[in-house]
Design an enzyme around this catalytic site. Structure first.
Site, PDB file in Angstrom:
ATOM      1  N   PHE A   1       0.438  11.921   7.604  1.00 21.30           N
ATOM      2  CA  PHE A   1       0.549  10.088   7.525  1.00 21.30           C
ATOM      3  C   PHE A   1      -1.066  10.237   6.723  1.00 21.30           C
ATOM      4  CE2 PHE A   1      -1.730   7.060  10.004  1.00 21.30           C
ATOM      5  CZ  PHE A   1      -1.183   6.051  10.227  1.00 21.30           C
ATOM      6  N   ARG A  46      -9.817   2.072   6.702  1.00 23.69           N
ATOM      7  CA  ARG A  46      -9.126   1.370   5.361  1.00 23.69           C
ATOM      8  C   ARG A  46     -10.593   1.558   4.477  1.00 23.69           C
ATOM      9  NH1 ARG A  46      -4.927  -1.944   6.286  1.00 23.69           N
ATOM     10  NH2 ARG A  46      -4.672  -2.772   8.972  1.00 23.69           N
ATOM     11  N   ASP A  66       0.744  -1.353  -0.080  1.00 19.86           N
ATOM     12  CA  ASP A  66       0.124   0.112   0.106  1.00 19.86           C
ATOM     13  C   ASP A  66       1.075   0.961  -0.455  1.00 19.86           C
ATOM     14  OD1 ASP A  66       0.570  -0.751   3.015  1.00 19.86           O
ATOM     15  OD2 ASP A  66      -1.205  -0.300   3.506  1.00 19.86           O
ATOM     16  N   ASP A 122       7.855   3.845   3.005  1.00 18.70           N
ATOM     17  CA  ASP A 122       8.306   5.175   3.406  1.00 18.70           C
ATOM     18  C   ASP A 122       9.431   4.536   3.656  1.00 18.70           C
ATOM     19  OD1 ASP A 122       7.531   3.281   6.013  1.00 18.70           O
ATOM     20  OD2 ASP A 122       5.831   4.838   6.219  1.00 18.70           O
TER      21      ASP A 122
END
Length: 177
Positions: free
Chosen positions: A148, A161, A96, A99
């Site tokens: 975030f 989600r 997904d 980072d």
């Protein structure tokens, strides 16, 4: 908890996924790739990606946990049962978000140790400003800033989600909740 701004709309995501699937299909045209979805976050992206893929594709999943709330933590890998052997296979890790790169670096090593011939990464989102590990992400849907995010499979402690777009959450909002 209030949600932040939409960073990537459902329409943008819907148009990007077939483009990624086409690039992957072209690159893997002479192979039989195994797509490994990194659960739980990649489940929405994985489903959309394999639906857009023009050929039959083998799919497996691995559960990797690396976050607690908004902070990176210890990486744990649980290879979920699969009928497919990785021996000699070309594996595409479907994620997904990338980072720091720590999760996919650990998972890539694990997949190679299981006998994969090659490992590449496809991620819906990439946050290169956070990278602490050397990791090539072969297929990226969207590059995002250091915020975030939730939606399209990404969560905050299990919530959000189900959002069809990708939204920012401010850490201040999270700590106040």
């Amino acid at each position: 908890m209030p949600l932040g701004d939409i960073l990537i709309s459902e329409a943008e995501i819907a148009s990007e996924i077939p483009r990624l699937a086409g690039r992957i299909s072209e690159d893997y045209r002479d192979t039989d790739p195994l797509f490994v979805g990194v659960m739980d976050g990649a489940m929405c992206f994985l489903v959309d990606l394999i639906r857009a893929f023009p050929h039959s594709v083998d799919v497996a999943t691995a559960r990797v946990q690396s976050y607690s709330g908004t902070e990176p933590g210890k990486i744990t890998v649980e290879w979920l049962p699969t009928q497919q052997s990785l021996e000699g296979r070309h594996v595409l890790l479907v994620e997904d978000i990338v980072d720091t790169g720590a999760t996919l670096t650990a998972l890539s090593r694990h997949v190679i140790n299981l006998g994969a011939k090659s490992v590449n990464v496809c991620s819906l989102l990439d946050k290169p400003s956070k990278r602490t590990h050397v990791l090539e992400v072969a297929y990226v849907g969207f590059e995002i800033p250091d915020v975030f995010v939730v939606g399209c499979g990404l969560d905050y402690n299990g919530a959000y989600r189900n959002l069809r777009d990708v939204r920012a959450l401010e850490v201040g909002q999270l700590k106040e909740s």
